[in-house]
Design a protein around this motif. Structure first.
Motif, PDB file in Angstrom:
ATOM      1  N   PHE A 134     -12.805   3.136  -6.696  1.00 32.91           N
ATOM      2  CA  PHE A 134     -13.107   2.074  -5.739  1.00 32.91           C
ATOM      3  C   PHE A 134     -14.126   2.580  -4.731  1.00 32.91           C
ATOM      4  CE2 PHE A 134      -9.334   4.125  -3.840  1.00 32.91           C
ATOM      5  CZ  PHE A 134      -9.739   4.344  -2.529  1.00 32.91           C
ATOM      6  N   GLU A 135     -14.799   1.633  -4.108  1.00 30.59           N
ATOM      7  CA  GLU A 135     -15.690   1.912  -2.988  1.00 30.59           C
ATOM      8  C   GLU A 135     -15.335   0.949  -1.869  1.00 30.59           C
ATOM      9  OE1 GLU A 135     -19.859   2.001  -3.679  1.00 30.59           O
ATOM     10  OE2 GLU A 135     -19.729   3.409  -5.365  1.00 30.59           O
ATOM     11  N   ALA A 136     -15.281   1.468  -0.654  1.00 32.58           N
ATOM     12  CA  ALA A 136     -14.925   0.633   0.487  1.00 32.58           C
ATOM     13  C   ALA A 136     -15.788   1.003   1.683  1.00 32.58           C
ATOM     14  CB  ALA A 136     -13.445   0.797   0.833  1.00 32.58           C
ATOM     15  N   ARG A 166     -12.970  10.378  10.513  1.00 30.75           N
ATOM     16  CA  ARG A 166     -12.787  11.017   9.213  1.00 30.75           C
ATOM     17  C   ARG A 166     -11.317  11.377   9.001  1.00 30.75           C
ATOM     18  NH1 ARG A 166     -15.647  14.117   5.442  1.00 30.75           N
ATOM     19  NH2 ARG A 166     -14.412  15.804   4.505  1.00 30.75           N
ATOM     20  N   GLN A 167     -10.657  11.782  10.084  1.00 29.76           N
ATOM     21  CA  GLN A 167      -9.242  12.138   9.991  1.00 29.76           C
ATOM     22  C   GLN A 167      -8.402  10.932   9.556  1.00 29.76           C
ATOM     23  OE1 GLN A 167     -11.260  12.968  12.535  1.00 29.76           O
ATOM     24  NE2 GLN A 167     -11.400  15.176  12.045  1.00 29.76           N
ATOM     25  N   ALA A 168      -8.761   9.755  10.053  1.00 29.92           N
ATOM     26  CA  ALA A 168      -8.028   8.545   9.666  1.00 29.92           C
ATOM     27  C   ALA A 168      -8.243   8.231   8.188  1.00 29.92           C
ATOM     28  CB  ALA A 168      -8.465   7.371  10.534  1.00 29.92           C
ATOM     29  N   VAL A 169      -9.457   8.469   7.704  1.00 28.34           N
ATOM     30  CA  VAL A 169      -9.741   8.249   6.285  1.00 28.34           C
ATOM     31  C   VAL A 169      -8.939   9.227   5.432  1.00 28.34           C
ATOM     32  CG1 VAL A 169     -11.530   8.268   4.507  1.00 28.34           C
ATOM     33  CG2 VAL A 169     -12.036   7.333   6.775  1.00 28.34           C
ATOM     34  N   GLU A 170      -8.903  10.482   5.850  1.00 25.34           N
ATOM     35  CA  GLU A 170      -8.122  11.485   5.116  1.00 25.34           C
ATOM     36  C   GLU A 170      -6.643  11.127   5.103  1.00 25.34           C
ATOM     37  OE1 GLU A 170     -10.175  15.810   5.223  1.00 25.34           O
ATOM     38  OE2 GLU A 170      -9.487  15.078   7.181  1.00 25.34           O
ATOM     39  N   ALA A 171      -6.150  10.608   6.218  1.00 25.45           N
ATOM     40  CA  ALA A 171      -4.739  10.223   6.285  1.00 25.45           C
ATOM     41  C   ALA A 171      -4.441   9.084   5.313  1.00 25.45           C
ATOM     42  CB  ALA A 171      -4.384   9.817   7.711  1.00 25.45           C
ATOM     43  N   ALA A 172      -5.375   8.138   5.200  1.00 23.46           N
ATOM     44  CA  ALA A 172      -5.181   7.024   4.270  1.00 23.46           C
ATOM     45  C   ALA A 172      -5.165   7.511   2.824  1.00 23.46           C
ATOM     46  CB  ALA A 172      -6.281   5.984   4.471  1.00 23.46           C
ATOM     47  N   LEU A 173      -5.975   8.529   2.532  1.00 22.41           N
ATOM     48  CA  LEU A 173      -6.084   9.052   1.167  1.00 22.41           C
ATOM     49  C   LEU A 173      -5.042  10.119   0.846  1.00 22.41           C
ATOM     50  CD1 LEU A 173      -9.962   9.491   0.873  1.00 22.41           C
ATOM     51  CD2 LEU A 173      -8.581   7.747  -0.259  1.00 22.41           C
ATOM     52  N   LYS A 174      -4.279  10.554   1.823  1.00 23.09           N
ATOM     53  CA  LYS A 174      -3.414  11.729   1.675  1.00 23.09           C
ATOM     54  C   LYS A 174      -2.507  11.692   0.443  1.00 23.09           C
ATOM     55  CE  LYS A 174      -0.546  14.821   4.487  1.00 23.09           C
ATOM     56  NZ  LYS A 174       0.233  15.307   3.362  1.00 23.09           N
ATOM     57  N   PRO A 175      -1.829  10.587   0.143  1.00 23.90           N
ATOM     58  CA  PRO A 175      -0.976  10.597  -1.060  1.00 23.90           C
ATOM     59  C   PRO A 175      -1.749  10.932  -2.332  1.00 23.90           C
ATOM     60  CG  PRO A 175      -0.444   8.729   0.321  1.00 23.90           C
ATOM     61  CD  PRO A 175      -1.692   9.327   0.896  1.00 23.90           C
ATOM     62  N   LEU A 176      -2.972  10.427  -2.452  1.00 23.98           N
ATOM     63  CA  LEU A 176      -3.784  10.701  -3.634  1.00 23.98           C
ATOM     64  C   LEU A 176      -4.305  12.131  -3.616  1.00 23.98           C
ATOM     65  CD1 LEU A 176      -5.276   9.803  -6.205  1.00 23.98           C
ATOM     66  CD2 LEU A 176      -7.123   8.957  -4.738  1.00 23.98           C
ATOM     67  N   ALA A 181      -3.640   1.431   2.548  1.00 21.57           N
ATOM     68  CA  ALA A 181      -4.002   2.183   3.752  1.00 21.57           C
ATOM     69  C   ALA A 181      -5.508   2.146   3.984  1.00 21.57           C
ATOM     70  CB  ALA A 181      -3.513   3.626   3.630  1.00 21.57           C
ATOM     71  N   VAL A 182      -6.284   2.286   2.914  1.00 21.09           N
ATOM     72  CA  VAL A 182      -7.741   2.185   3.045  1.00 21.09           C
ATOM     73  C   VAL A 182      -8.126   0.766   3.444  1.00 21.09           C
ATOM     74  CG1 VAL A 182      -9.935   2.304   1.795  1.00 21.09           C
ATOM     75  CG2 VAL A 182      -8.202   4.074   1.442  1.00 21.09           C
ATOM     76  N   GLY A 183      -7.440  -0.219   2.886  1.00 27.93           N
ATOM     77  CA  GLY A 183      -7.720  -1.605   3.251  1.00 27.93           C
ATOM     78  C   GLY A 183      -7.528  -1.868   4.729  1.00 27.93           C
ATOM     79  N   ALA A 184      -6.587  -1.159   5.344  1.00 36.55           N
ATOM     80  CA  ALA A 184      -6.310  -1.356   6.769  1.00 36.55           C
ATOM     81  C   ALA A 184      -7.431  -0.827   7.661  1.00 36.55           C
ATOM     82  CB  ALA A 184      -4.993  -0.676   7.132  1.00 36.55           C
ATOM     83  N   ILE A 185      -8.277   0.065   7.133  1.00 33.59           N
ATOM     84  CA  ILE A 185      -9.380   0.610   7.935  1.00 33.59           C
ATOM     85  C   ILE A 185     -10.742   0.190   7.376  1.00 33.59           C
ATOM     86  CG2 ILE A 185      -8.046   2.594   8.750  1.00 33.59           C
ATOM     87  CD1 ILE A 185      -9.384   4.298   6.599  1.00 33.59           C
TER      88      ILE A 185
END
Length: 292
Positions: free
Chosen positions: A9-11, A19-29, A79-83
């Motif tokens: 995906f691309e968002a 960047r920290q918020a993006v990493e947090a959204a991706l953390k499970p993956l 999570a990515v959708g939320a940001i």
């Protein structure tokens, strides 16, 4: 046990999101598949998550467990959708199956108010408009001919009746629009699709140029004009006496009445609301109709 999978995906990330918020959204993956968020797009990376100029790019070939969708993929996409700035589509591909319907799972995420618009755009451009044609039973103008007109209408009439009894069901007015012929052809085919949905199996389509529903208002205007002409002819004939003020007052009333009728006809046709009816049970033919 699991399966080989690909996540893509691309968002566009909302301005001000760190960047920290993006990493947090991706953390499970990132944790599940053991890779990091980069600041560059690298086509050679098998597992890629990169934040480049505000665009988050995820393109990862991974080994997924059978709970991957529920515990990793969906939480990350949400999570990515939320940001995210806009709606986007994320795809989970099961590379171990040859079944096309089971192979791809897609989720649309992003700001809730933008998701309907995203879905509409996707539906618009995924529709194979070039495959839409008039039914064999249609009478009147060929589709390619009505597409050359500024105004096109598609009327319909019951089987067993004559096309002169056709009632306009779809009317398209392109007057004043700068459209190339390819787009006009697309519009004409979409109009045919709508007309076919309205007509179902009970009505015969009759495409033709014209203004469609506005013809009723034009008919009303014509009747008003004829009434004015008739009265005016009587005045000019003298009616056995010179015209009086009352004659012109009567003429004015005819004009007002005619104009009001034209207006009422146009407004009523534009704003008419159909009383709701109970939804019919799907028939066998409807249930077996091909999708898409």
């Amino acid at each position: 046990m699991g399966y080989d999978a690909r996540v893509t995906f691309e968002a566009t990330i909302r301005e001000g999101v760190t960047r920290q918020a993006v990493e947090a959204a991706l953390k499970p993956l990132l944790d599940d598949s053991e890779f990091d968020l980069l600041d560059r797009d690298d086509p050679m990376e098998e597992k890629l998550a990169a934040l480049v100029d505000g665009i988050l790019i995820v393109r990862a070939d991974i080994s997924a467990g059978y709970d991957f969708y529920d515990h990793v993929f969906l939480p990350v996409v949400e999570a990515v959708g939320a940001i995210a700035e806009d709606a986007f589509e994320a795809t989970l591909e099961n590379q171990d199956t040859g079944d096309a319907e089971e192979r791809y799972t897609t989720v649309i995420a992003g700001p809730a108010h933008l998701i309907p618009e995203y879905k509409t755009r996707m539906a618009r451009w995924s529709l194979p408009v070039e495959d839409i044609a008039l039914p064999l039973s249609a009478r009147g103008w060929p589709l390619e001919d009505i597409a050359t007109r500024e105004c096109m209408t598609i009327a319909a009439f019951p089987k067993g009746e004559h096309h002169t009894d056709a009632v306009t069901r779809v009317s398209v007015d392109l007057l004043g629009l700068d459209l190339d012929q390819a787009r006009r052809n697309r519009i004409a085919r979409l109009a045919v699709l709508l007309a076919r949905e309205i007509a179902g199996e009970d009505l015969i389509l009759h495409p033709r140029p014209g203004y469609g529903a506005a013809e009723r208002a034009l008919d009303a205007a014509g009747e008003a004009m004829r009434a004015l002409n008739h009265f005016d002819a009587g005045l000019n004939a003298g009616m056995g006496r010179p015209p009086e003020g009352a004659d012109y007052e009567a003429l004015l009333q005819i004009a007002k009445s005619g104009i009001e009728r034209v207006r009422d006809e146009a407004v009523s046709r534009s704003n008419a609301i159909v009383a709701p009816t109970a939804e019919a049970e799907p028939t066998i033919e409807q249930a077996n109709a091909p999708r898409g």
